[in-house]
Design a protein around this motif. Structure first.
Motif, PDB file in Angstrom:
ATOM      1  N   PRO A 158     -14.910  31.283  12.899  1.00  0.00           N
ATOM      2  CA  PRO A 158     -14.144  30.046  13.139  1.00  0.00           C
ATOM      3  C   PRO A 158     -12.936  29.895  12.217  1.00  0.00           C
ATOM      4  O   PRO A 158     -11.945  29.265  12.583  1.00  0.00           O
ATOM      5  CB  PRO A 158     -15.176  28.942  12.900  1.00  0.00           C
ATOM      6  CG  PRO A 158     -16.217  29.567  12.045  1.00  0.00           C
ATOM      7  CD  PRO A 158     -16.263  31.012  12.436  1.00  0.00           C
ATOM      8  N   HIS A 159     -13.009  30.473  11.029  1.00  0.00           N
ATOM      9  CA  HIS A 159     -11.913  30.358  10.064  1.00  0.00           C
ATOM     10  C   HIS A 159     -10.618  30.998  10.572  1.00  0.00           C
ATOM     11  O   HIS A 159      -9.531  30.622  10.136  1.00  0.00           O
ATOM     12  CB  HIS A 159     -12.323  30.980   8.733  1.00  0.00           C
ATOM     13  CG  HIS A 159     -12.686  32.414   8.838  1.00  0.00           C
ATOM     14  ND1 HIS A 159     -13.861  32.847   9.422  1.00  0.00           N
ATOM     15  CD2 HIS A 159     -12.012  33.525   8.471  1.00  0.00           C
ATOM     16  CE1 HIS A 159     -13.897  34.170   9.400  1.00  0.00           C
ATOM     17  NE2 HIS A 159     -12.789  34.604   8.830  1.00  0.00           N
ATOM     18  N   LEU A 160     -10.714  31.946  11.516  1.00  0.00           N
ATOM     19  CA  LEU A 160      -9.504  32.581  12.041  1.00  0.00           C
ATOM     20  C   LEU A 160      -8.581  31.575  12.719  1.00  0.00           C
ATOM     21  O   LEU A 160      -7.364  31.750  12.724  1.00  0.00           O
ATOM     22  CB  LEU A 160      -9.848  33.702  13.023  1.00  0.00           C
ATOM     23  CG  LEU A 160     -10.393  34.984  12.425  1.00  0.00           C
ATOM     24  CD1 LEU A 160     -10.684  36.011  13.514  1.00  0.00           C
ATOM     25  CD2 LEU A 160      -9.437  35.562  11.397  1.00  0.00           C
ATOM     26  N   LEU A 161      -9.160  30.508  13.267  1.00  0.00           N
ATOM     27  CA  LEU A 161      -8.334  29.498  13.933  1.00  0.00           C
ATOM     28  C   LEU A 161      -7.373  28.818  12.964  1.00  0.00           C
ATOM     29  O   LEU A 161      -6.322  28.336  13.382  1.00  0.00           O
ATOM     30  CB  LEU A 161      -9.214  28.465  14.631  1.00  0.00           C
ATOM     31  CG  LEU A 161     -10.109  29.011  15.739  1.00  0.00           C
ATOM     32  CD1 LEU A 161     -11.038  27.931  16.258  1.00  0.00           C
ATOM     33  CD2 LEU A 161      -9.291  29.624  16.856  1.00  0.00           C
ATOM     34  N   GLN A 162      -7.701  28.790  11.682  1.00  0.00           N
ATOM     35  CA  GLN A 162      -6.820  28.208  10.679  1.00  0.00           C
ATOM     36  C   GLN A 162      -5.922  29.263  10.018  1.00  0.00           C
ATOM     37  O   GLN A 162      -4.888  28.927   9.458  1.00  0.00           O
ATOM     38  CB  GLN A 162      -7.621  27.497   9.577  1.00  0.00           C
ATOM     39  CG  GLN A 162      -8.149  26.126   9.962  1.00  0.00           C
ATOM     40  CD  GLN A 162      -9.289  26.201  10.958  1.00  0.00           C
ATOM     41  OE1 GLN A 162     -10.231  26.955  10.774  1.00  0.00           O
ATOM     42  NE2 GLN A 162      -9.194  25.424  12.022  1.00  0.00           N
ATOM     43  N   LEU A 163      -6.318  30.525  10.066  1.00  0.00           N
ATOM     44  CA  LEU A 163      -5.602  31.570   9.333  1.00  0.00           C
ATOM     45  C   LEU A 163      -4.567  32.327  10.150  1.00  0.00           C
ATOM     46  O   LEU A 163      -3.607  32.853   9.597  1.00  0.00           O
ATOM     47  CB  LEU A 163      -6.611  32.602   8.794  1.00  0.00           C
ATOM     48  CG  LEU A 163      -7.640  32.119   7.788  1.00  0.00           C
ATOM     49  CD1 LEU A 163      -8.638  33.229   7.472  1.00  0.00           C
ATOM     50  CD2 LEU A 163      -6.957  31.635   6.524  1.00  0.00           C
ATOM     51  N   VAL A 164      -4.781  32.408  11.461  1.00  0.00           N
ATOM     52  CA  VAL A 164      -4.009  33.317  12.304  1.00  0.00           C
ATOM     53  C   VAL A 164      -3.226  32.534  13.353  1.00  0.00           C
ATOM     54  O   VAL A 164      -3.758  31.586  13.939  1.00  0.00           O
ATOM     55  CB  VAL A 164      -4.978  34.318  12.990  1.00  0.00           C
ATOM     56  CG1 VAL A 164      -4.258  35.218  13.956  1.00  0.00           C
ATOM     57  CG2 VAL A 164      -5.722  35.134  11.936  1.00  0.00           C
ATOM     58  N   PRO A 165      -1.971  32.923  13.607  1.00  0.00           N
ATOM     59  CA  PRO A 165      -1.206  32.252  14.670  1.00  0.00           C
ATOM     60  C   PRO A 165      -1.928  32.318  16.014  1.00  0.00           C
ATOM     61  O   PRO A 165      -2.549  33.329  16.351  1.00  0.00           O
ATOM     62  CB  PRO A 165       0.108  33.046  14.718  1.00  0.00           C
ATOM     63  CG  PRO A 165       0.235  33.658  13.361  1.00  0.00           C
ATOM     64  CD  PRO A 165      -1.178  33.948  12.917  1.00  0.00           C
ATOM     65  N   GLN A 166      -1.824  31.228  16.777  1.00  0.00           N
ATOM     66  CA  GLN A 166      -2.517  31.148  18.067  1.00  0.00           C
ATOM     67  C   GLN A 166      -2.128  32.281  19.005  1.00  0.00           C
ATOM     68  O   GLN A 166      -2.975  32.801  19.732  1.00  0.00           O
ATOM     69  CB  GLN A 166      -2.236  29.799  18.731  1.00  0.00           C
ATOM     70  CG  GLN A 166      -2.936  28.656  18.043  1.00  0.00           C
ATOM     71  CD  GLN A 166      -2.797  27.355  18.806  1.00  0.00           C
ATOM     72  OE1 GLN A 166      -2.493  27.334  19.992  1.00  0.00           O
ATOM     73  NE2 GLN A 166      -3.030  26.261  18.105  1.00  0.00           N
ATOM     74  N   LYS A 167      -0.870  32.696  18.992  1.00  0.00           N
ATOM     75  CA  LYS A 167      -0.437  33.767  19.902  1.00  0.00           C
ATOM     76  C   LYS A 167      -1.171  35.073  19.584  1.00  0.00           C
ATOM     77  O   LYS A 167      -1.485  35.848  20.489  1.00  0.00           O
ATOM     78  CB  LYS A 167       1.075  33.961  19.838  1.00  0.00           C
ATOM     79  CG  LYS A 167       1.582  34.531  18.527  1.00  0.00           C
ATOM     80  CD  LYS A 167       3.088  34.765  18.571  1.00  0.00           C
ATOM     81  CE  LYS A 167       3.603  35.312  17.278  1.00  0.00           C
ATOM     82  NZ  LYS A 167       3.002  36.549  16.834  1.00  0.00           N
ATOM     83  N   ASP A 168      -1.469  35.311  18.300  1.00  0.00           N
ATOM     84  CA  ASP A 168      -2.192  36.525  17.926  1.00  0.00           C
ATOM     85  C   ASP A 168      -3.657  36.453  18.341  1.00  0.00           C
ATOM     86  O   ASP A 168      -4.231  37.453  18.793  1.00  0.00           O
ATOM     87  CB  ASP A 168      -2.085  36.781  16.420  1.00  0.00           C
ATOM     88  CG  ASP A 168      -0.685  37.182  16.000  1.00  0.00           C
ATOM     89  OD1 ASP A 168       0.021  37.822  16.793  1.00  0.00           O
ATOM     90  OD2 ASP A 168      -0.294  36.842  14.878  1.00  0.00           O
ATOM     91  N   ILE A 169      -4.250  35.273  18.205  1.00  0.00           N
ATOM     92  CA  ILE A 169      -5.647  35.122  18.641  1.00  0.00           C
ATOM     93  C   ILE A 169      -5.725  35.261  20.161  1.00  0.00           C
ATOM     94  O   ILE A 169      -6.622  35.924  20.682  1.00  0.00           O
ATOM     95  CB  ILE A 169      -6.251  33.781  18.166  1.00  0.00           C
ATOM     96  CG1 ILE A 169      -6.297  33.737  16.643  1.00  0.00           C
ATOM     97  CG2 ILE A 169      -7.647  33.594  18.753  1.00  0.00           C
ATOM     98  CD1 ILE A 169      -6.743  32.413  16.071  1.00  0.00           C
TER      99      ILE A 169
END
Length: 187
Positions: A158-169
């Motif tokens: 879940p932490h990726l949602l705060q760390l990574v730009p949405q376009k990359d996710i």
């Protein structure tokens, strides 16, 4: 270097004597946001553990940058296939944020494999972990809906949602940014 010892110890137990042989071979490498850690066509010279920052693994295809993974605090980082084969990389590894990585050179790791059986075992376990994770990811990408892929990512990292730009996710999940935004709003 304590981070490196803890990262290795997740797989194998090291004696103090083994650690004294291993520790000097790891060095700190800093990368600014947007810097290439490894680029398509280059040979990956080091295998890293992330001390700080977030990195993206991707490849160019039909004018797009397709994201296949992320690395962040405490995880392994680098273009592993290029590192182990010493052939040109097929993926880019890019620092999404200012990053500090602790890395070991290929020749140094090969010497450790030769001299310390515990390190050869560690290398095998890393390769097995990466292979199993890759197979699981391929199955998820081929068999799950966009919503199921999103839910699995949120449950797992879940932490990726705060760390990574949405376009990359969105790229990582193989969906459009619009689909990703719609799924995120529903949650």
């Amino acid at each position: 270097m304590d981070l490196v010892r803890r990262a290795i110890a997740r797989y194998v137990a090291l004696t103090d004597a083994e650690w004294e042989r291993i520790a000097p071979l790891w060095a700190e490498h800093a990368f600014s946001r947007g810097a290439a850690i490894c680029a398509v066509g280059q040979v990956e010279r080091r295998f890293y553990v992330v001390q700080s920052g977030v990195q993206r693994l991707s490849f160019p295809h039909d004018g797009q940058d397709i994201c296949v993974g992320f690395a962040y605090d405490g995880s392994w980082c680098g273009e592993y296939a290029s590192f182990i084969t010493q052939r040109p990389a097929r993926f880019d590894v890019t620092a999404l944020t200012d990053s500090v990585l602790l890395g070991i050179a290929h020749a140094d790791l090969q010497a450790l494999y030769r001299d310390l059986p515990v390190m050869e075992r560690w290398g095998r376990l890393i390769a097995e972990e990466l292979l199993v994770a890759r197979a699981a990811r391929e199955i998820e990408q081929m068999s799950l809906s966009a919503e199921e892929r999103y839910d699995r990512l949120v449950a797992r990292s879940p932490h990726l949602l705060q760390l990574v730009p949405q376009k990359d996710i969105a790229s990582y999940l193989r969906m459009t940014p619009e689909t990703f935004s719609r799924l995120r709003r529903r949650r």
